[in-house]
Design a protein around this motif. Structure first.
Motif, PDB file in Angstrom:
ATOM      1  N   ILE A   1      49.577  23.088  31.579  1.00  0.00           N
ATOM      2  CA  ILE A   1      48.464  22.289  32.107  1.00  0.00           C
ATOM      3  C   ILE A   1      47.193  23.124  32.148  1.00  0.00           C
ATOM      4  CG2 ILE A   1      47.590  21.133  34.177  1.00  0.00           C
ATOM      5  CD1 ILE A   1      50.511  20.264  34.716  1.00  0.00           C
ATOM      6  N   ALA A   2      47.340  24.411  32.483  1.00  0.00           N
ATOM      7  CA  ALA A   2      46.180  25.297  32.540  1.00  0.00           C
ATOM      8  C   ALA A   2      45.787  25.837  31.176  1.00  0.00           C
ATOM      9  CB  ALA A   2      46.464  26.461  33.490  1.00  0.00           C
ATOM     10  N   GLY A   3      46.556  25.505  30.134  1.00  0.00           N
ATOM     11  CA  GLY A   3      46.229  25.997  28.795  1.00  0.00           C
ATOM     12  C   GLY A   3      46.618  27.438  28.569  1.00  0.00           C
ATOM     13  N   ARG A   4      47.574  27.940  29.344  1.00  0.00           N
ATOM     14  CA  ARG A   4      48.003  29.330  29.209  1.00  0.00           C
ATOM     15  C   ARG A   4      49.233  29.432  28.299  1.00  0.00           C
ATOM     16  NH1 ARG A   4      43.994  32.698  31.036  1.00  0.00           N
ATOM     17  NH2 ARG A   4      43.246  32.045  33.080  1.00  0.00           N
ATOM     18  N   ALA A   5      49.392  30.581  27.633  1.00  0.00           N
ATOM     19  CA  ALA A   5      50.543  30.806  26.769  1.00  0.00           C
ATOM     20  C   ALA A   5      51.802  30.969  27.613  1.00  0.00           C
ATOM     21  CB  ALA A   5      50.330  32.041  25.907  1.00  0.00           C
ATOM     22  N   THR A   6      52.892  30.326  27.198  1.00  0.00           N
ATOM     23  CA  THR A   6      54.166  30.435  27.893  1.00  0.00           C
ATOM     24  C   THR A   6      54.992  31.565  27.280  1.00  0.00           C
ATOM     25  OG1 THR A   6      55.272  28.890  26.404  1.00  0.00           O
ATOM     26  CG2 THR A   6      54.110  27.952  28.288  1.00  0.00           C
TER      27      THR A   6
END
Length: 735
Positions: A711-716
């Motif tokens: 949701i925050a656009g961060r890499a998993t």
């Protein structure tokens, strides 16, 4: 799965032609592809690293480069040298190549694809394949045209090797093969796969970069040579003298301080020979000889192109470059460029500078002739990869059953043979060995399917583990806060209480995401508004948009009520062709599922129109990057017309089917829509290409921390691990 072997002997145009076909076959699960390299035999660099990076096993027929330097064609001239060369080839085949290839082709593949069947060693390879009853496809490698003066017998044998089918570029090539006795039913007009990528790339920009890097002037005249001496059209000394006369004949044109003559030589030619021959033929610094420099950027930089006898002339015409052909002494103008009117005839001597000057000053003078030539030479200019892949898959599927008993035809061909005595014990012979190989292949296929299922399950398990075990740690080390000045587009597919695929989510999953989004710091806006703000640079806050692909009925049943509860806007991409027909989607995640119908879509807009908008997802959900541009335009326009006529709407946003895009398709999308959404993972910041925006797909296997990161656009953790590990996994699988 069928096995297909691609033979290549050039790391350039052979690989550029075959690799897109192999990638498409692998992507569609139509065949397991392998490459057999003869490049080392010709003294050329191995294509192994490039092919392995693309995920394909590569077998080199010889372990190291045989020739220490390019051939330069010297061995082709003179009767004694030709006889010695023929004897050397026979010895090489019997002592090394034949034995090595026999091992490589055991067990035999279902189909072999070769770029040539007349020149050594492809003539021997064709004979070997025929003797083992292995079908093969001749995939045309270059322009086919009669060379009246060619002394290499291999050239005149091309097309006569007994191929099951020939993948010809167009009608002019078909005529060439017909003259060699090939039946019409074996000739398939498919275009050239490598031209798909050629036409989808902005080579003008690459050319400008190459010109700056090489220090070229503002106007580049490109001369592309090739080993015509290897074909026996002329001697090496005569070829070098021809090129020198051409360069010296340009004298008056060098009064233009911006003009530079670039001589691009073939891989098998010697740069030292050319530099020595051209010494003093042009003013200092105005002539460059290049060998390893990529061809297409040079074509992009060129104001005009000159060839002797090369397929590069066709590529230059495809890129819109004016073309001249240099006359070969005692032979004339090779190929039909000049005869068709598509190219200017250039004869060294008086008037050469004027002819080349006209070529530079009037680039569009032969537009109609060029168009006629291209239509006659290429059956299609885009979409050739798809056509060839379909041909390969069909031939491999047909060949498998026929090759189950390779001795059957041999028995029938000898009606006088005595029947075997049933009392005689059967001994293992070719037939029984072939049957054993077939059983082994069947067992291998079953094991492959089982292994594939296990790999999918393992991949999902790994993704779940990383999501539940690692992403919480990632979220703690790097808080899942959105980046300022960014647009995050979240993608969903089916919302169902009974998920069948990992991209399916449950209504509870969606509600948890919507609850977090509604209470977060990101501003949730309709996709079209977000695109307008992105283009305008108005990204002071973090924007987020919600999208749903394919328009499944479960969106109306489960997703729309949740969006209404949280008052969140969303965009649904629909496929009018399936809306109209009511048929099930053919792709994997859509099997057993249909689209909302026109009446249901009208009801959706009537009830939730303040929150839900529709997007164009193409007319039939096909991979647009594999289609000719006219079909791509039809896919976009027909879908837009259907949505306009049936629902009275004009969608502003386009979703690429499967997320696949390329520059040519993006150009068409950019003319028609405010934005195009791809399958690329990531967020969008100021300056992002509106035609090719990135998205982040939420999946049912995502744990709570993974959802927060996405949701925050961060890499998993999985995203990072996949990027790092997938090349190693592919390499180990090949082993």
């Amino acid at each position: 799965m069928r096995r297909v072997d691609f033979f290549v002997s050039s790391p350039g145009h052979h690989v550029d032609t075959a690799l897109p076909v192999a990638e498409r076959l692998a992507r569609e699960g139509a065949a397991r592809c392998r490459f057999v390299s003869l490049c080392e035999l010709r003294g050329l660099p191995s294509p192994g690293p490039r092919l392995e990076a693309a995920g394909f096993a590569t077998v080199a027929v010889v372990g190291a480069r045989v020739r220490p330097s390019p051939a330069s064609g010297r061995q082709a001239t003179g009767r004694v040298r030709r006889l010695a060369r023929a004897a050397l080839r026979r010895a090489a085949w019997r002592l090394l190549l034949g034995r090595r290839l026999a091992r490589i082709l055991d067990p035999p593949p279902d189909l072999v694809v070769v770029p040539n069947d007349g020149a050594f060693p492809y003539d021997r390879i064709a004979a070997l394949l025929r003797s083992r009853r292995v079908p093969f496809l001749l995939l045309q490698e270059g322009v086919r045209f009669d060379y009246p003066g060619a002394t290499d017998p291999g050239y005149h044998r091309q097309g006569r090797g007994g191929a099951s089918a020939i993948a010809a570029w167009g009608e002019s090539s078909a005529e060439y093969f017909r003259r060699r006795g090939v039946p019409d039913e074996r000739i398939h007009l498919v275009g050239c796969p490598r031209f798909d990528a050629l036409l989808a790339t902005d080579w003008a920009a690459a050319g400008a970069d190459a010109a700056r890097r090489l220090g070229l002037g503002g106007r580049v005249l490109l001369l592309v040579t090739n080993p015509i001496d290897d074909l026996g059209l002329t001697s090496t000394a005569e070829k070098l003298a021809l090129v020198r006369r051409f360069a010296a004949g340009l004298g008056p044109l060098f009064e233009d301080p911006e003009l530079t003559l670039v001589v691009k030589i073939h891989r098998r030619e010697s740069a030292a020979d050319y530099r020595a021959a051209l010494a003093g033929a042009a003013p200092e610094g105005r002539l460059r000889v290049v060998g390893d420099e990529p061809l297409y950027p040079l074509l992009g930089a060129a104001a005009a192109v000159v060839v002797i006898a090369s397929t590069v002339g066709l590529e230059a015409l495809l890129l819109g470059r004016p073309l001249g052909v240099l006359e070969v002494p005692r032979v004339g103008y090779v190929h039909d460029y000049v005869g068709s009117g598509a190219a200017a005839a250039l004869a060294p001597g008086d008037g050469l500078a004027d002819s080349v000057g006209a070529l530079l000053e009037r680039p569009a003078a032969r537009r109609r002739e060029v168009e006629d030539y291209l239509s006659h030479t290429l059956a299609v200019r885009r979409g050739a990869t798809r056509r060839v892949a379909e041909l390969v898959a069909g031939l491999a599927a047909e060949a498998g059953p026929r090759r189950a008993d390779p001795d059957r035809g041999r028995e029938l061909s000898d009606p006088g043979a005595a029947a075997p005595d049933p009392r005689t014990p059967l001994e293992p012979g070719p037939r029984r060995r072939a049957a054993a190989r077939d059983r082994e292949r069947l067992g291998a296929a079953r094991r492959g399917r089982l292994r594939g299922g296990v790999e999918v399950a393992l991949r999902v398990a790994i993704e779940r583990f990383l999501s539940n075990a690692c992403d919480p740690l990632v979220a703690r080390l790097r808080p899942a806060r959105p980046e300022p000045g960014s647009l995050t587009i979240l993608a969903f597919h089916s919302v169902t209480p009974a998920p069948r695929f990992k991209i399916d989510v449950t209504p509870g999953f969606l509600e948890e995401v919507l609850s977090r989004v509604a209470g977060g710091s990101q501003q949730v806006v309709p996709l079209a508004d977000a695109v307008r703000r992105l283009v305008a640079g108005d990204l002071d806050s973090e924007l987020l948009s919600l999208t749903f692909d394919d328009g499944y009925p479960d969106f109306l049943e489960h997703a729309a009520p949740l969006l209404a509860r949280y008052r969140l806007p969303a965009t649904v991409a629909v496929v009018p062709g399936y809306v109209e027909s009511g048929e099930e989607f053919p792709f994997a995640s859509g099997r057993g599922r249909r689209s909302l119908g026109w009446r249901e879509l009208a009801g959706l807009l009537e009830r939730y129109g303040d929150l839900v908008t529709l997007a164009n997802h193409s007319q039939s959900h096909r991979d647009l990057t594999s289609l000719p541009l006219e079909e791509v335009a039809a896919e976009l326009d027909e879908a837009q017309a259907a949505l306009r006529d049936r629902l009275g709407i004009e969608p502003e946003v386009f979703f690429y089917p499967f997320g696949f895009d390329d520059e040519a398709t993006a150009e068409l999308v950019g003319r028609r829509f405010a934005a195009g959404l791809t399958g690329r993972w990531g967020t969008n910041r100021r300056g992002a290409d509106r035609r090719r925006l990135a998205r982040i797909t939420l999946m049912g296997c995502d744990g709570p921390a993974t959802r927060r990161l996405k949701i925050a656009g961060r890499a998993t953790a999985y995203q990072v691990a996949r990027d790092l590990v997938s090349p190693l996994v592919r390499r180990r699988r090949r082993r």
